[in-house]
Design a protein around this motif. Structure first.
Motif, short mmCIF file in Angstrom:
data_model
loop_
_atom_site.label_atom_id
_atom_site.label_comp_id
_atom_site.label_asym_id
_atom_site.label_seq_id
_atom_site.Cartn_x
_atom_site.Cartn_y
_atom_site.Cartn_z
N MET A 1 41.28 15.72 30.46
CA MET A 1 41.22 15.68 29.00
C MET A 1 40.27 14.59 28.52
SD MET A 1 42.99 17.30 26.46
CE MET A 1 44.76 17.37 26.67
N ALA A 2 40.37 13.41 29.14
CA ALA A 2 39.50 12.29 28.76
C ALA A 2 38.05 12.57 29.15
CB ALA A 2 39.99 11.00 29.42
N ALA A 3 37.85 13.10 30.36
CA ALA A 3 36.48 13.34 30.83
C ALA A 3 35.76 14.37 29.97
CB ALA A 3 36.52 13.80 32.28
N ARG A 4 36.47 15.41 29.55
CA ARG A 4 35.84 16.44 28.73
C ARG A 4 35.40 15.91 27.37
NH1 ARG A 4 39.75 21.73 29.77
NH2 ARG A 4 39.04 22.18 31.91
N SER A 5 36.07 14.88 26.90
CA SER A 5 35.67 14.28 25.62
C SER A 5 34.38 13.47 25.75
CB SER A 5 36.79 13.39 25.07
OG SER A 5 36.91 12.21 25.83
N LEU A 6 34.03 13.14 27.00
CA LEU A 6 32.85 12.33 27.26
C LEU A 6 31.64 13.15 27.70
CD1 LEU A 6 34.60 9.43 29.21
CD2 LEU A 6 33.84 9.38 26.83
N GLY A 7 31.90 14.32 28.26
CA GLY A 7 30.79 15.14 28.74
C GLY A 7 31.29 16.24 29.66
N THR A 8 30.37 16.77 30.45
CA THR A 8 30.69 17.86 31.37
C THR A 8 31.26 17.31 32.67
OG1 THR A 8 28.92 19.22 30.44
CG2 THR A 8 29.76 19.86 32.61
N VAL A 9 32.36 17.86 33.11
CA VAL A 9 32.96 17.42 34.36
C VAL A 9 32.23 18.09 35.52
CG1 VAL A 9 35.08 17.33 35.73
CG2 VAL A 9 35.20 17.17 33.23
N GLN A 10 31.70 17.27 36.42
CA GLN A 10 30.94 17.79 37.55
C GLN A 10 31.86 18.10 38.72
OE1 GLN A 10 27.67 18.45 37.36
NE2 GLN A 10 27.76 17.74 35.22
N PRO A 11 31.88 19.35 39.19
CA PRO A 11 32.75 19.69 40.31
C PRO A 11 32.24 19.11 41.62
CG PRO A 11 31.35 21.55 39.75
CD PRO A 11 31.09 20.50 38.70
N LEU A 12 33.11 19.01 42.57
CA LEU A 12 32.71 18.61 43.92
C LEU A 12 31.83 19.69 44.53
CD1 LEU A 12 36.19 17.37 45.14
CD2 LEU A 12 34.20 15.91 44.81
N ALA A 13 30.92 19.28 45.39
CA ALA A 13 30.08 20.24 46.10
C ALA A 13 30.94 21.09 47.03
CB ALA A 13 29.01 19.51 46.90
N PRO A 14 30.64 22.38 47.15
CA PRO A 14 31.44 23.26 48.01
C PRO A 14 31.60 22.74 49.44
CG PRO A 14 29.98 24.57 46.65
CD PRO A 14 29.60 23.13 46.42
N ALA A 15 30.53 22.17 50.00
CA ALA A 15 30.62 21.64 51.37
C ALA A 15 31.61 20.48 51.44
CB ALA A 15 29.23 21.19 51.84
N ASP A 16 31.63 19.65 50.41
CA ASP A 16 32.58 18.53 50.38
C ASP A 16 34.00 19.04 50.23
OD1 ASP A 16 30.55 16.67 50.66
OD2 ASP A 16 30.28 16.44 48.48
N VAL A 17 34.19 20.07 49.41
CA VAL A 17 35.52 20.66 49.25
C VAL A 17 36.02 21.18 50.58
CG1 VAL A 17 36.83 22.54 48.19
CG2 VAL A 17 35.21 21.22 46.81
N GLN A 18 35.14 21.84 51.34
CA GLN A 18 35.55 22.40 52.62
C GLN A 18 35.98 21.30 53.59
OE1 GLN A 18 36.01 25.62 53.22
NE2 GLN A 18 36.91 24.97 55.18
N LYS A 19 35.25 20.19 53.61
CA LYS A 19 35.63 19.07 54.48
C LYS A 19 36.98 18.50 54.07
CE LYS A 19 30.88 17.60 55.50
NZ LYS A 19 29.86 16.54 55.28
N LEU A 20 37.21 18.40 52.79
CA LEU A 20 38.47 17.87 52.29
C LEU A 20 39.62 18.82 52.62
CD1 LEU A 20 37.14 16.58 48.87
CD2 LEU A 20 38.04 15.14 50.71
N LEU A 21 39.38 20.13 52.52
CA LEU A 21 40.41 21.10 52.87
C LEU A 21 40.75 21.02 54.37
CD1 LEU A 21 39.31 24.21 50.77
CD2 LEU A 21 41.29 22.73 50.38
N GLU A 22 39.74 20.75 55.19
CA GLU A 22 40.00 20.59 56.62
C GLU A 22 40.85 19.34 56.87
OE1 GLU A 22 36.11 20.58 58.34
OE2 GLU A 22 35.77 22.71 57.92
N ALA A 23 40.55 18.27 56.15
CA ALA A 23 41.35 17.05 56.27
C ALA A 23 42.77 17.30 55.81
CB ALA A 23 40.71 15.93 55.46
N ARG A 24 42.91 18.09 54.76
CA ARG A 24 44.24 18.46 54.25
C ARG A 24 45.04 19.22 55.30
NH1 ARG A 24 47.35 20.12 49.81
NH2 ARG A 24 47.88 22.32 49.72
N LYS A 25 44.38 20.15 55.95
CA LYS A 25 45.06 20.94 56.98
C LYS A 25 45.47 20.07 58.15
CE LYS A 25 44.61 25.23 59.61
NZ LYS A 25 43.73 26.41 59.90
N LYS A 26 44.60 19.16 58.57
CA LYS A 26 44.91 18.27 59.69
C LYS A 26 46.10 17.37 59.35
CE LYS A 26 40.31 18.01 61.77
NZ LYS A 26 39.13 17.14 62.06
N ALA A 27 46.26 17.05 58.07
CA ALA A 27 47.38 16.21 57.63
C ALA A 27 48.68 17.00 57.53
CB ALA A 27 47.05 15.58 56.29
N GLY A 28 48.61 18.29 57.81
CA GLY A 28 49.81 19.12 57.76
C GLY A 28 50.20 19.53 56.37
#
Length: 222
Positions: free
Chosen positions: A190-217
């Motif tokens: 809500m706060a970020a949208r009042s300041l500008g466009t929220v930039q999403p994470l890069a797809p490759a970074d999301v995939q790495k994070l999802l892999e870390a999530r899976k490894k964490a169970g």
């Protein structure tokens, strides 16, 4: 968490404490919100209807079967028990379900928006790459329960249009922290949208994070 790992008296005390936390954090009002925990033998420990989460005590708790029939306790189950049972059907490893109305996240649901984009790495690791909003459903609507069951099979947290937030977890602490994170991120968006466009994470970074999530169970076990 299950009856086999946590003594039942402590589990009951923890459900009472979690109910109080939901109220103290401002995530419920009036008789809003509910807490349930899976027990052994296809039974569920739940809060009752028509009592503020601030006032829940041991006598307010019930044990019900998968059809919602009361096995223990003197009060009545809450009216949206069907949604909790739908979560447990959709996610067999889930041990806890929380339903609350944290104001900012609930506001996103009211206007039909999901928490998007997921732009913080911590969100991806803790909750995955999406916190969706489910279509509005009236209480007791079987189609609404079906949508909840389907969402629970994929997500650890989701918004219900016009009906707050559901989080699930392996124990009460995890489910409560997920509720906290959903509301915190809703405030950030809500706060970020009042300041500008929220930039999403890069797809490759999301995939790495999802892999870390899976490894964490974390996430669905499939």
């Amino acid at each position: 968490m299950s009856e086999g790992f946590v003594p039942l008296p402590k589990l009951r005390a923890d459900v009472v404490s979690t109910s109080h936390r939901l109220h103290a954090n401002g995530w419920v009002a009036n008789h809003d919100g509910n807490v349930s925990v899976r027990l052994k033998g296809e039974r569920f420990l739940i809060t009752c209807t028509a009592v503020s989460k601030r006032d829940i005590d041991d006598a307010s708790l019930l044990v019900v079967d998968p059809q919602g029939k009361v096995l223990e306790g003197r009060r009545k189950p809450f009216g949206e028990l069907d949604l909790h049972l739908a979560v447990y059907r959709g996610r067999p490893e889930a041990q806890v379900v929380l339903h609350a109305h944290p104001p900012v996240a609930t506001a996103f649901g009211l206007v039909g928006q999901e928490l998007s984009p997921i732009a913080l790495p911590e969100m991806v690791v803790s909750l995955g790459d999406r916190v969706p909003t489910l279509q509005r459903a009236m209480p007791k609507d079987p189609e609404g329960a079906k949508r909840v069951e389907s969402a629970a099979s994929e997500y650890d947290a989701f918004l219900l249009s016009g009906n707050g937030v559901i989080t699930l977890g392996e124990d009460l602490t995890q489910a409560l922290l997920r509720m906290e994170l959903v509301e915190h991120y809703a405030k950030i968006l809500m706060a970020a949208r009042s300041l500008g466009t929220v930039q999403p994470l890069a797809p490759a970074d999301v995939q790495k994070l999802l892999e870390a999530r899976k490894k964490a169970g974390l996430g669905p076990r499939r």
